[in-house]
Design an enzyme around this catalytic site. Structure first.
Site, short mmCIF file in Angstrom:
data_model
loop_
_atom_site.label_atom_id
_atom_site.label_comp_id
_atom_site.label_asym_id
_atom_site.label_seq_id
_atom_site.Cartn_x
_atom_site.Cartn_y
_atom_site.Cartn_z
N LYS A 13 0.84 -1.22 0.00
CA LYS A 13 0.00 0.00 0.00
C LYS A 13 0.87 1.26 0.00
O LYS A 13 0.66 2.17 -0.79
CB LYS A 13 -0.93 0.02 1.23
CG LYS A 13 -1.85 -1.19 1.32
CD LYS A 13 -2.79 -1.11 2.50
CE LYS A 13 -2.12 -1.10 3.86
NZ LYS A 13 -1.35 -2.32 4.19
N ARG A 88 -9.88 0.54 8.78
CA ARG A 88 -9.31 -0.78 9.05
C ARG A 88 -10.29 -1.67 9.80
O ARG A 88 -9.96 -2.83 10.09
CB ARG A 88 -8.10 -0.58 9.94
CG ARG A 88 -6.85 -1.24 9.45
CD ARG A 88 -5.80 -0.81 10.44
NE ARG A 88 -4.59 -1.51 10.28
CZ ARG A 88 -3.53 -1.04 9.62
NH1 ARG A 88 -3.60 0.14 9.04
NH2 ARG A 88 -2.44 -1.72 9.57
N ARG A 123 12.09 -5.14 4.65
CA ARG A 123 11.68 -3.74 4.47
C ARG A 123 12.56 -2.80 5.30
O ARG A 123 12.92 -3.08 6.43
CB ARG A 123 10.23 -3.56 4.91
CG ARG A 123 9.84 -2.08 4.94
CD ARG A 123 8.38 -1.85 4.96
NE ARG A 123 7.73 -2.33 6.17
CZ ARG A 123 6.43 -2.24 6.37
NH1 ARG A 123 5.64 -1.72 5.44
NH2 ARG A 123 5.90 -2.69 7.49
N ARG A 156 11.34 -1.22 10.92
CA ARG A 156 10.24 -1.00 11.86
C ARG A 156 10.24 -2.08 12.93
O ARG A 156 10.48 -3.26 12.63
CB ARG A 156 8.90 -1.01 11.11
CG ARG A 156 8.54 0.36 10.60
CD ARG A 156 7.33 0.37 9.71
NE ARG A 156 6.18 -0.38 10.18
CZ ARG A 156 5.00 -0.39 9.53
NH1 ARG A 156 4.86 0.31 8.42
NH2 ARG A 156 3.99 -1.10 10.00
N ARG A 167 -0.13 -9.36 13.08
CA ARG A 167 -0.78 -8.32 12.28
C ARG A 167 -1.64 -8.94 11.18
O ARG A 167 -2.71 -8.45 10.87
CB ARG A 167 0.27 -7.37 11.68
CG ARG A 167 0.89 -6.46 12.73
CD ARG A 167 2.21 -5.88 12.29
NE ARG A 167 2.12 -5.06 11.10
CZ ARG A 167 3.16 -4.74 10.33
NH1 ARG A 167 4.38 -5.17 10.63
NH2 ARG A 167 3.00 -3.98 9.27
P1 AP5 Z 1 4.81 -1.56 1.83
O1 AP5 Z 1 4.45 -0.72 0.64
O2 AP5 Z 1 5.59 -0.92 2.94
O3 AP5 Z 1 3.51 -2.30 2.39
P2 AP5 Z 1 2.25 -1.73 3.19
O4 AP5 Z 1 1.06 -2.43 2.60
O5 AP5 Z 1 2.23 -0.23 3.19
O6 AP5 Z 1 2.57 -2.33 4.61
P3 AP5 Z 1 2.48 -1.74 6.10
O7 AP5 Z 1 3.22 -2.71 6.97
O8 AP5 Z 1 2.92 -0.31 6.15
O9 AP5 Z 1 0.99 -1.85 6.35
P4 AP5 Z 1 0.30 -1.95 7.69
O10 AP5 Z 1 -1.09 -1.78 7.21
O11 AP5 Z 1 0.53 -3.13 8.55
O12 AP5 Z 1 1.02 -0.81 8.59
P5 AP5 Z 1 0.53 0.59 9.08
O13 AP5 Z 1 1.71 1.46 9.11
O14 AP5 Z 1 -0.70 1.04 8.34
O15 AP5 Z 1 5.61 -2.86 1.27
C1 AP5 Z 1 6.15 -3.81 2.16
C2 AP5 Z 1 7.56 -4.25 1.69
O16 AP5 Z 1 7.42 -4.97 0.45
C3 AP5 Z 1 8.50 -3.05 1.39
O17 AP5 Z 1 9.80 -3.40 1.77
C4 AP5 Z 1 8.40 -2.89 -0.14
O18 AP5 Z 1 9.60 -2.34 -0.70
C5 AP5 Z 1 8.17 -4.33 -0.60
N1 AP5 Z 1 7.34 -4.40 -1.79
C6 AP5 Z 1 6.28 -3.61 -2.15
N2 AP5 Z 1 5.75 -3.98 -3.33
C7 AP5 Z 1 6.48 -5.08 -3.72
C8 AP5 Z 1 6.43 -5.95 -4.87
N3 AP5 Z 1 5.53 -5.78 -5.83
N4 AP5 Z 1 7.33 -6.97 -4.92
C9 AP5 Z 1 8.26 -7.16 -3.94
N5 AP5 Z 1 8.36 -6.37 -2.85
C10 AP5 Z 1 7.48 -5.35 -2.74
O19 AP5 Z 1 0.04 0.26 10.58
C11 AP5 Z 1 0.93 -0.06 11.63
C12 AP5 Z 1 0.18 -0.19 12.95
O20 AP5 Z 1 -0.47 1.07 13.27
C13 AP5 Z 1 -0.99 -1.21 12.95
O21 AP5 Z 1 -0.52 -2.52 13.22
C14 AP5 Z 1 -1.89 -0.63 14.07
O22 AP5 Z 1 -1.39 -0.94 15.35
C15 AP5 Z 1 -1.77 0.87 13.88
N6 AP5 Z 1 -2.79 1.42 12.96
C16 AP5 Z 1 -2.55 2.04 11.74
N7 AP5 Z 1 -3.71 2.41 11.18
C17 AP5 Z 1 -4.71 2.03 12.03
C18 AP5 Z 1 -6.12 2.13 11.97
N8 AP5 Z 1 -6.75 2.68 10.91
N9 AP5 Z 1 -6.83 1.63 13.01
C19 AP5 Z 1 -6.24 1.08 14.08
N10 AP5 Z 1 -4.89 0.95 14.19
C20 AP5 Z 1 -4.13 1.42 13.17
#
Ligand code: AP5
Length: 217
Positions: A13, A88, A123, A156, A167
């Site tokens: 994402k 979410r 990552r 991270r 997660r």
């Molecule tokens: P990346 O693009 O970083 O993936 P992402 O989908 O953004 O993953 P996140 O881990 O950031 O999502 P998340 O939803 O768990 O975390 P968030 O920060 O929102 O890609 C991942 C890796 O793969 C990278 O290294 C990239 O280079 C590689 N890659 C990408 N595309 C590729 C491809 N095609 N091929 C190969 N490699 C590839 O949330 C973190 C925490 O915050 C949650 O656990 C929760 O505690 C809290 N939180 C956040 N939002 C909320 C909410 N709305 N409600 C409640 N709690 C929340």
């Protein structure tokens, strides 16, 4: 243009958000990045969120909804925004409907769990901007530093295998039901509901970017 990016942790994402925000000239609203900034700054929100995030669980809906409403009232959101990691849960999605915040597109990026575990261990991120790299699939130009600022990249703390698996379990239980939520909405109110598209997130980042752009029409 108002877009929701839906998908498991590590589905790509944040990576695709960088392309979309550039193409459409809209800001990326990543609730994860906002929470990590609050944790780093030691704000009251950060203190509440820290342990929850470290365990891979979700921060309370009320806190997140208030945070997002405040953010989208800012002037840079006047022409649209990209939600990354929000909503979410069903209550978060319902809060958007209740507040009459219309969304144009919901785009799901689908990747299976084992691929995600592999991806997240490699990552690295630039904390200041949220720019995302992968040690093998998307390495920075110089090892260990951000391409734009030259500042160090970090891993991270929630990217350990155990936390990633937690997660993923939380995703399947609490976030995946949003797929049905938005599909039903589209059937019930085709005129006003967001358009729903699903893109397979396997392949090169450029290939996925093209699929994402064509889904967003
Ligand atoms: P990346 O693009 O970083 O993936 P992402 O989908 O953004 O993953 P996140 O881990 O950031 O999502 P998340 O939803 O768990 O975390 P968030 O920060 O929102 O890609 C991942 C890796 O793969 C990278 O290294 C990239 O280079 C590689 N890659 C990408 N595309 C590729 C491809 N095609 N091929 C190969 N490699 C590839 O949330 C973190 C925490 O915050 C949650 O656990 C929760 O505690 C809290 N939180 C956040 N939002 C909320 C909410 N709305 N409600 C409640 N709690 C929340």
């Amino acid at each position: 243009m108002r877009i929701i990016l839906l998908g498991a942790p590590g589905a790509g994402k944040g990576t695709q958000a960088q392309f979309i925000t550039e193409k459409f000239g809209i800001p990326q609203i990543s609730t994860g990045d906002m929470l990590r900034a609050a944790v780093k700054a030691g704000t009251p929100l950060g203190l509440q969120a820290k342990d929850i995030m470290a365990a891979g669980k979700l921060v309370s809906d009320d806190l997140i909804i208030a945070l997002v409403k405040e953010r989208i009232a800012e002037s840079d959101c006047a022409n649209g925004f990209l939600f990354d990691g929000f909503p979410r849960t069903i209550p978060q999605a319902q809060a958007l409907l209740d507040a009459d915040i219309a969304i144009d597109h919901v785009l799901e990026i689908a990747v299976d769990d084992e691929e995600i575990v592999k991806r997240l261990s490699g990552r690295r991120v630039h904390e200041g901007s949220g720019r995302v790299y992968h040690m093998i699939y998307n390495p920075p130009k110089a090892e260990g530093v951000d391409d734009v600022t030259g500042e160090p990249l970090v891993q991270r703390s929630d990217d350990t295998e155990e936390t990633v698996r937690n997660r993923l379990a939380v995703y399947h239980e609490q976030t995946e039901p949003l797929v049905g939520f938005y599909r039903e909405l589209a059937e019930r109110s085709p005129e006003t509901a967001p358009k729903y598209n699903k893109v397979l997130g396997i392949g090169s980042m450029d290939e996925i970017r093209e699929k994402v752009f064509s889904a967003l029409g």
